[in-house]
Design an enzyme around this catalytic site. Sequence first.
Site: not given
Length: 499
Positions: A245, A249
């Site tokens: 994640y 990002k």
Amino acid sequence: MKTAMDSMDAARIIGYFKGKSILITGSTGFLGKILVEKILRVQPDVNKIYLLVRAIDAPSAKQRVQQEVIGTELFGLLRENHGEGFQQFIEERIVPLAGDIIYENLGLEAPRLEELAKEIDVIVNIAATTNFYERYDVSLDVNVLGVKHLCHFAMQCAKLKMFMHVSTAFVSSDREGLIQEKPIKPGESLCEGTFLDIDAELRLVREVKKELSASDSLDVHKMGRKAMKELGLQRARHFGWSNTYVFTKAMGEILLGQLRVDIPVVIMRPSIITSVRADPLPGWMQGTRTIDTFIIGYAKQNLSCFLADLNLVMDVIPGDMVVNAMIVAMVAHSEERGAQVVYHATSSLRNPATYSVLYESGWRHFTENPRVGKNGEVIPTRGMYFFTTIARFHFYMILTYKLPLEILHLVNLLLCGLFSRLYNDLNRKYKFVMHLVDVYGPFAFFKGCFDDMNLERLRMTMAMKTTEDRMFNFDPKTIDWDDYFCRIHIPGVLKYVCK
């Protein structure tokens, strides 16, 4: 031209959104809903809010928005304000779009895309897959390519005044010390000696998927899913990030920096987002945040231990404060051509909250509001044991679960597989818990502190003289953490997450 150093008050902020057309992605998520509701409530004369949602057609998109956004408790105050005219007001302002940011044209037909490009004033990208252990291909599609596709659309928008991108403060991964509000440079990684090439990562995924599809395995789908999850974690850690994640990002931010031409860009990096603190509905939340696992387990009394150092700071920030910071930053930097500003919507520098504050607030809440069992008896509130290192937790798990599992495995072999089902089930659960600790563990012992000087400068431009001004408060110093956790957040978790 307005700049961030101009004075800011409610009148200017509210006035900015009058007659504007805004495209929002990720509106069915927690932060997206708060933003949509806030804009509609403070500026009913906004022109249109376009909500891009995954759906097969326009009626499905409309149904999704109605059920997952407008129909939630969060919109209760707005519904009350408009009375019988609420539905008409919503239909005049909200335009659901069936599409997806993973596609080059956002999944929209060319004529529709051209119409939008002529009308949109503001783009807000909140869409993301936030699963720490997501498939690498899925994470790249949403968190990286999604940014690219939105940027390409933004470049076609003749009237565009602002591109707001929501990232996460943890793009810093689990670094220690003061972490500054700085853009991530192309090629930059957190592991010395490595160079992050986004195109190379996309090629790698294509090659691995090609190899998997050529496999003779009977369950290619299941094998591919597992391989993609493991690849994401492996690549993240190769470059110095703790999970898929935060890694993807970070790549999304890099791409945004590379692609911008003459578009004003604001990157908002919140830390762990918690329930609404003030308006429109204190305690409202959606989904389980990292710290809420502890609250839910404590409430159900099926969690006797937890992985945390009570003396460490957990950087949390209420969802409405993040949205207030987003709104003010949009207004402050609107039409600043070529600008790219990074903001940390965080609390660890201005008003740090330790895990002990959360634990003590939980103890106080459950002591004052004891749970009652099915038989009507009061469930006593018990203390919890906290493991202050991952090594101690591993040792405990080996003694308490792994050794008995190995004994069961031996007995199972001696009895010709009599306990195979039980052993396999318990072994699977044990591996799952150990995997969770591997993925989430670094966050339990995070020792970084997020610098928020950029956001502090923005806060200093705020008037905060009237009740309306205070509607846009995003100053963590105004939070009494003990009161917030005990009176607002914990009851909110129990009401909206545990139901």
